[in-house]
Design a protein around this motif. Structure first.
Motif, PDB file in Angstrom:
ATOM      1  N   GLU A 142       0.840  -1.206   0.000  1.00  0.00           N
ATOM      2  CA  GLU A 142       0.000   0.000   0.000  1.00  0.00           C
ATOM      3  C   GLU A 142       0.874   1.254   0.000  1.00  0.00           C
ATOM      4  O   GLU A 142       0.592   2.220  -0.710  1.00  0.00           O
ATOM      5  CB  GLU A 142      -0.923   0.006   1.213  1.00  0.00           C
TER       6      GLU A 142
ATOM      7  N   ALA B 171       2.529   1.668  -3.430  1.00  0.00           N
ATOM      8  CA  ALA B 171       1.532   2.127  -4.411  1.00  0.00           C
ATOM      9  C   ALA B 171       1.239   3.614  -4.223  1.00  0.00           C
ATOM     10  O   ALA B 171       1.135   4.362  -5.203  1.00  0.00           O
ATOM     11  CB  ALA B 171       0.251   1.312  -4.286  1.00  0.00           C
ATOM     12  N   ALA B 172       1.124   4.060  -2.981  1.00  0.00           N
ATOM     13  CA  ALA B 172       0.863   5.482  -2.715  1.00  0.00           C
ATOM     14  C   ALA B 172       2.037   6.343  -3.164  1.00  0.00           C
ATOM     15  O   ALA B 172       1.843   7.417  -3.748  1.00  0.00           O
ATOM     16  CB  ALA B 172       0.584   5.688  -1.227  1.00  0.00           C
ATOM     17  N   GLU B 173       3.256   5.880  -2.915  1.00  0.00           N
ATOM     18  CA  GLU B 173       4.437   6.625  -3.346  1.00  0.00           C
ATOM     19  C   GLU B 173       4.513   6.695  -4.873  1.00  0.00           C
ATOM     20  O   GLU B 173       4.848   7.735  -5.440  1.00  0.00           O
ATOM     21  CB  GLU B 173       5.716   5.995  -2.779  1.00  0.00           C
ATOM     22  N   ASN B 174       4.204   5.594  -5.519  1.00  0.00           N
ATOM     23  CA  ASN B 174       4.208   5.576  -6.991  1.00  0.00           C
ATOM     24  C   ASN B 174       3.143   6.512  -7.546  1.00  0.00           C
ATOM     25  O   ASN B 174       3.380   7.197  -8.543  1.00  0.00           O
ATOM     26  CB  ASN B 174       4.009   4.157  -7.520  1.00  0.00           C
ATOM     27  N   LYS B 175       1.986   6.546  -6.898  1.00  0.00           N
ATOM     28  CA  LYS B 175       0.912   7.437  -7.339  1.00  0.00           C
ATOM     29  C   LYS B 175       1.343   8.897  -7.204  1.00  0.00           C
ATOM     30  O   LYS B 175       1.082   9.711  -8.090  1.00  0.00           O
ATOM     31  CB  LYS B 175      -0.354   7.177  -6.521  1.00  0.00           C
ATOM     32  N   LYS B 176       2.031   9.239  -6.104  1.00  0.00           N
ATOM     33  CA  LYS B 176       2.547  10.600  -5.920  1.00  0.00           C
ATOM     34  C   LYS B 176       3.521  10.967  -7.038  1.00  0.00           C
ATOM     35  O   LYS B 176       3.472  12.073  -7.564  1.00  0.00           O
ATOM     36  CB  LYS B 176       3.267  10.728  -4.575  1.00  0.00           C
ATOM     37  N   LYS B 177       4.394  10.035  -7.383  1.00  0.00           N
ATOM     38  CA  LYS B 177       5.382  10.293  -8.441  1.00  0.00           C
ATOM     39  C   LYS B 177       4.692  10.521  -9.783  1.00  0.00           C
ATOM     40  O   LYS B 177       5.080  11.389 -10.549  1.00  0.00           O
ATOM     41  CB  LYS B 177       6.370   9.135  -8.537  1.00  0.00           C
ATOM     42  N   ILE B 178       3.673   9.728 -10.066  1.00  0.00           N
ATOM     43  CA  ILE B 178       2.931   9.871 -11.322  1.00  0.00           C
ATOM     44  C   ILE B 178       2.219  11.220 -11.355  1.00  0.00           C
ATOM     45  O   ILE B 178       2.232  11.921 -12.366  1.00  0.00           O
ATOM     46  CB  ILE B 178       1.937   8.711 -11.512  1.00  0.00           C
ATOM     47  N   ASN B 179       1.604  11.599 -10.235  1.00  0.00           N
ATOM     48  CA  ASN B 179       0.891  12.877 -10.177  1.00  0.00           C
ATOM     49  C   ASN B 179       1.830  14.064 -10.325  1.00  0.00           C
ATOM     50  O   ASN B 179       1.449  15.090 -10.883  1.00  0.00           O
ATOM     51  CB  ASN B 179       0.088  12.992  -8.883  1.00  0.00           C
ATOM     52  N   LYS B 180       3.051  13.951  -9.834  1.00  0.00           N
ATOM     53  CA  LYS B 180       4.038  15.025  -9.991  1.00  0.00           C
ATOM     54  C   LYS B 180       4.425  15.223 -11.440  1.00  0.00           C
ATOM     55  O   LYS B 180       4.698  16.314 -11.873  1.00  0.00           O
ATOM     56  CB  LYS B 180       5.301  14.729  -9.156  1.00  0.00           C
TER      57      LYS B 180
ATOM     58  N   GLN C  26       2.527  14.788 -13.992  1.00  0.00           N
ATOM     59  CA  GLN C  26       1.402  15.285 -14.816  1.00  0.00           C
ATOM     60  C   GLN C  26       1.247  16.750 -14.713  1.00  0.00           C
ATOM     61  O   GLN C  26       1.458  17.572 -14.094  1.00  0.00           O
ATOM     62  CB  GLN C  26       0.109  14.593 -14.420  1.00  0.00           C
TER      63      GLN C  26
END
Length: 91
Positions: free
Chosen positions: A77, A80-89, A91
């Protein structure tokens, strides 16, 4: 931890645990290398093979499965949250 991008997370690198739980954390970091892919769980057979190799009784094996799944779910979890933060950065 560095490989998983968690080296700066103090909670992950220096929790205060009693000696009994340190045993399970140590096993977790040994078994985490057996993942079939980065975001996949530690295979159940890996945990059971560890238990059989060290001749755990049924209660010890149940505890091992419980603690490994609890730590692994939390770890996945977090990743996944860290990866989501990286993806959002990006964009």
């Amino acid at each position: 931890l560095k490989r998983a991008g968690l080296e700066d997370n103090k909670a992950m690198t220096s929790p205060e645990l009693n000696d009994g739980l340190v045993f399970y954390v140590d096993i977790f970091f040994k078994l985490t290398t057996d993942r079939l892919h980065e975001m996949g769980p530690i295979p159940t057979m890996t945990i059971l093979n560890f238990s059989n190799y060290y001749e755990f009784d049924q209660e010890e094996e149940n505890d091992l499965l419980f603690f490994m799944r609890a730590m692994d779910n939390t770890f996945l979890e977090h990743v996944a949250a860290e990866n989501k933060k990286k993806i959002n950065k990006k964009q």
